[in-house]
Design a protein around this motif. Sequence first.
Motif: not given
Length: 141
Positions: A11-12, A102-103, A107-108, A21-25
């Motif tokens: 996550r950004a 990412n568009r 997203v980081a 933190l990490w997230d689903t795609l």
Amino acid sequence: REDGRYWLQQRAHDKDTDPGLWDTLAGGLVGTEIIDGQRQREGLRIATMRESWEEAGIEPEMLQDMRALPSSHINRMVSEGHMMQDNHVFICTLPIDFTPDNRDGEVAGFAHFSRDEIIGLIATSQMALEPAIIMLQIFTA
């Protein structure tokens, strides 16, 4: 992925909830709009395709084998207040040569992980709550 690994997004760092933190795609909200005075809700599959494109550059045809898992409900306090949401989970296998793009600027970064590595992210609080629940649901499906 075709090799049994899972793509995740980080996550950004400027997100209000769970920054870095990490997230689903891919994930997001189901849209609504007013048409002829009536509120129309976007379909779950259409919302999934839209969010997958915005967050990871996944073309709709890549989601042809997408299948739904049971939904879940989250009710918790976050920094912005009280959050209640229904999580509708869809999974699919992406080609080994696919790389997310990412568009929407939310997203980081992206990385792919094994099942055990994801469990490690969850155990060390490096994954947001809802994605952790979703990944555990996927692993037990």
